[in-house]
Scaffold this active site. Sequence first.
Site, PDB file in Angstrom:
ATOM      1  N   GLU A 483      -0.008 -11.025   7.618  1.00  0.00           N
ATOM      2  CA  GLU A 483       0.939 -10.001   7.161  1.00  0.00           C
ATOM      3  C   GLU A 483       2.314 -10.613   6.878  1.00  0.00           C
ATOM      4  OE1 GLU A 483       0.752  -7.326   5.893  1.00  0.00           O
ATOM      5  OE2 GLU A 483       2.615  -6.246   6.210  1.00  0.00           O
ATOM      6  N   HIS A 506      -8.139 -27.923   9.723  1.00  0.00           N
ATOM      7  CA  HIS A 506      -9.282 -28.000   8.806  1.00  0.00           C
ATOM      8  C   HIS A 506      -8.828 -27.967   7.349  1.00  0.00           C
ATOM      9  CE1 HIS A 506     -11.989 -27.727  12.172  1.00  0.00           C
ATOM     10  NE2 HIS A 506     -11.287 -26.685  12.619  1.00  0.00           N
ATOM     11  N   LYS A 605       3.494   0.694  -5.793  1.00  0.00           N
ATOM     12  CA  LYS A 605       3.319   1.242  -4.447  1.00  0.00           C
ATOM     13  C   LYS A 605       1.879   1.712  -4.237  1.00  0.00           C
ATOM     14  CE  LYS A 605       4.858   2.418  -0.443  1.00  0.00           C
ATOM     15  NZ  LYS A 605       4.932   1.265   0.467  1.00  0.00           N
TER      16      LYS A 605
HETATM   17  C1  F6R Z   1       1.881  -4.786   0.757  1.00  0.00           C
HETATM   18  C2  F6R Z   1       1.291  -3.522   0.424  1.00  0.00           C
HETATM   19  C3  F6R Z   1      -0.049  -3.527  -0.199  1.00  0.00           C
HETATM   20  C4  F6R Z   1      -0.854  -2.300   0.261  1.00  0.00           C
HETATM   21  C5  F6R Z   1      -2.173  -2.218  -0.514  1.00  0.00           C
HETATM   22  C6  F6R Z   1      -3.014  -1.074  -0.029  1.00  0.00           C
HETATM   23  O1  F6R Z   1       3.141  -4.642   1.357  1.00  0.00           O
HETATM   24  O2  F6R Z   1       1.885  -2.484   0.623  1.00  0.00           O
HETATM   25  O3  F6R Z   1      -0.736  -4.688   0.069  1.00  0.00           O
HETATM   26  O4  F6R Z   1      -1.093  -2.417   1.613  1.00  0.00           O
HETATM   27  O5  F6R Z   1      -1.895  -2.051  -1.869  1.00  0.00           O
HETATM   28  O6  F6R Z   1      -2.331   0.120  -0.155  1.00  0.00           O
HETATM   29  P1  F6R Z   1      -2.740   1.397   0.664  1.00  0.00           P
HETATM   30  O7  F6R Z   1      -2.422   1.144   2.088  1.00  0.00           O
HETATM   31  O8  F6R Z   1      -1.912   2.501   0.082  1.00  0.00           O
HETATM   32  O9  F6R Z   1      -4.204   1.594   0.438  1.00  0.00           O
END
Ligand code: F6R
Length: 610
Positions: A483, A506, A605
Site C-alpha cells: 500500500e 530473491h 476515483k
Molecule cells: C488507490 C486507489 C485504487 C482503488 C481501486 C479500487 O489509492 O484508490 O487503487 O483502490 O481503484 O477501487 P474501489 O475500492 O472503489 O473498488
Amino acid sequence: MCGIVGYVGDEEAAPILLDGLRRLEYRGYDSAGVAVHENGGLEIVRAVGKLRNLEKALSDKGLGGTVGIGHTRWATHGRPSEVNAHPHASGPIAVVHNGIIENHLELRAELEADGFTIASDTDTEIVSHLIHRETKAGHDMATAVRRALGHVEGAYAIAVASEAEPRRVVVAKSSSPLVLGVARGATYCASDIPALLPYTNSMVFMEDGEIAVLDEDGFSLSTLRGEPVNRRPRKISWSPVMAEKAGFKHFMLKEIFEQPRALEDTLRGRLDRERADVETAEIGLSEADAKAIRRVILLACGTSHHATIAGRYWLEELAGVPAITELASEFRGRDAVVEEGDLVIAVSQSGETIDTLMAAKEAKERGAKVLAIANVNGSAIPRMADASFYTHAGPEIGVASTKCFIAQLANLLMFSIWLARRRGAMSESEAGELVEGLARIPHLVDERLKTTFDAVSGMVREFSGARDVLFLGRGLSFPMALEGALKLKEISYVHAEGYAAGEMKHGPIALLDAQVPVIVIAPKDRHYERVCSNLEEARAREAKIIGVTTAGDTQTQALCDAFVEVAPTHEALSPFVTVIPLQLYAYCVADHKGTDVDQPRNLAKTVTVE
Ligand code: F6R
C-alpha cells in the site's frame, strides 16, 4: 456522512439552503432535500441524485418562505431514494440529520407499537416520530427535541422545524459536527463552516450534548439537561475554498487526518465490549452460516486488494478459515474454482469498480455467497451481493484512497473476530483483548497524526529526489508495504515496489545502492527479528533506511537513516498504525514535488472500465 443546513431570517430560504448544500456536497451527494415554512405549513421538497435535481424541483415549486432546513445525503441506512432522502416528516415536524442512530431498530419497534407508520428505511425518520410523540404530549419544540433525544443512542447533528413554531429552528448535536452562524437579522446552522462563509464569519461551534433554538435575532444555547450555555460567536478568517478542505492544503491530507473519525464511525455500534464480540446482525449471517464456510475468497482491486491481504491473514490466523485473495481482474474469465461452502468477500470503496463487480457476479453465478464491503450505500456491488457490511468513512474526494482503506481494514478485522467467535477459534479473553484494542485504535491514530506528519515532512527533502523506493514488511506489514508503494507511485510518480521482506534477497536486492531508500516496516511483532535482519541486508548494500518502528525501539532506530515511531499495539492491530506514516510519506513527497495530489494524472476515483 451528510451535510445539514438551516436558516431563519427575512430572505427567501430555499436559495440560501441550496447554496449551503452545494458547499457541503463533498459530504454526500446521493440525494438532497429541504423543508421550508410556507403558508402556515411545511413544504418538503426532496430529490434523488445530485443537487441540480433538487434545484430543478425547487424552481418548479417557487417557494417564498424565509425559514427552513436542508440536507445532502450520504446514505448509511437505506439506499439512496426519494423516500429515504431527508427531511423526514412526522405530523408537523420535519428533521434533517447527520450521523448514525445506533438503537434505531429498537426505537422503530417501540414507535410502531405506539401507532406510528414508518415510511423509510432510515434511522433519521425515527427521530422525527420521537419528537412528534413529544409535541403530541403538549411540549414545545425545544422540550420535545430534548426529551426525544433522551431515547437516542449514537451520533447526530439534527435540525428540526415545526409547523407550530414557524419562526424557529431547533438544532442539537452529539458527535457529528454542527456550527451556528450569526448575522444581522438572520441565524444559520450547518455541518461545516463553508456553507456559512458567504453569509457570515461570526460563528459558534456547538459541543456534544448541546441544543440551540435559532430565530432571526440569534440563538439560545443550552445543554440537553437544560443548563444554559453562554458562548460568544468567534470570527472565522477562512476563505470558502480553504474551508472546504477544512484548512488542509489537499483533500488527501484532510482525509488522512479524518482517519480517526472514519474508524470511529465504522466501529460505532459494532464492537460489543461487554461480550468480547462483534455485532454484525446487519450482515444477516447466522451462526450456522459462519460454521458452514469452508473457504473465503477475497476479491478487490488496487488499495482495496491490499486491505484484503490483511483480511486474509486475519481470517486464517484468528478464525482458522482457509482464505485466498484474488485480484478481481485476474479472477475473471479464467475459470477460477468456486466450491460449495465458499464465501466471496468483494471489497470496494466505491462499490462500483467494474472488475470487482463482474468477478463477484461470476462467483455468485457459480454458487458462492457474496458479501460486499463497500463505502457507498446502495452502490452496484452491495446491490448484487447477498449481504453487505458497510464502512462508514464518509465520501472520499482525493483519488488516492486513505480513510476508506483504514475503514476496510476495520471491517475485515471485525468480520474475522465475529467468525472466530462463532467457530470456536478464539477464546473470550483473546477476543476481549482484541475488541478492547480495536476500540482504542481511533484514539491511538489520532494521538500521533500530527507528530507523524511533522516527522515525515521533515525527512522528505532528503529522500524525495529518489527514482526508486523499496517498501519492505512481513506478515501484516507486507500488505502495508504494498500500500505504501502504491500510494507513492500514484501521487508522486516515483517508482516504488512493495515487497515481502523475505523475498528481497530473491531479486530486488540487486537494485539496492546508496540512491535507493528502503522503507522498512518493523513493528514489534513475531516477525520483528527477521525483518531487522532484512534491514541489515539492505544497509549492507548502502541503501538508505527509513524505519517505521514501534515507539521506543532505539535498537532498530539506531540502524536507520531516518525513522518514524508508531504506537505499540496488539500485533493483529499493527496495520492501523503502520500505514499512516506510509500515506503521509507519499503525500509529503508528492507535495514537495508539486504534483496534483488530489487528482493524479491518468487516474480516476471510480474505475468503471475493464
Ligand atoms: C488507490 C486507489 C485504487 C482503488 C481501486 C479500487 O489509492 O484508490 O487503487 O483502490 O481503484 O477501487 P474501489 O475500492 O472503489 O473498488
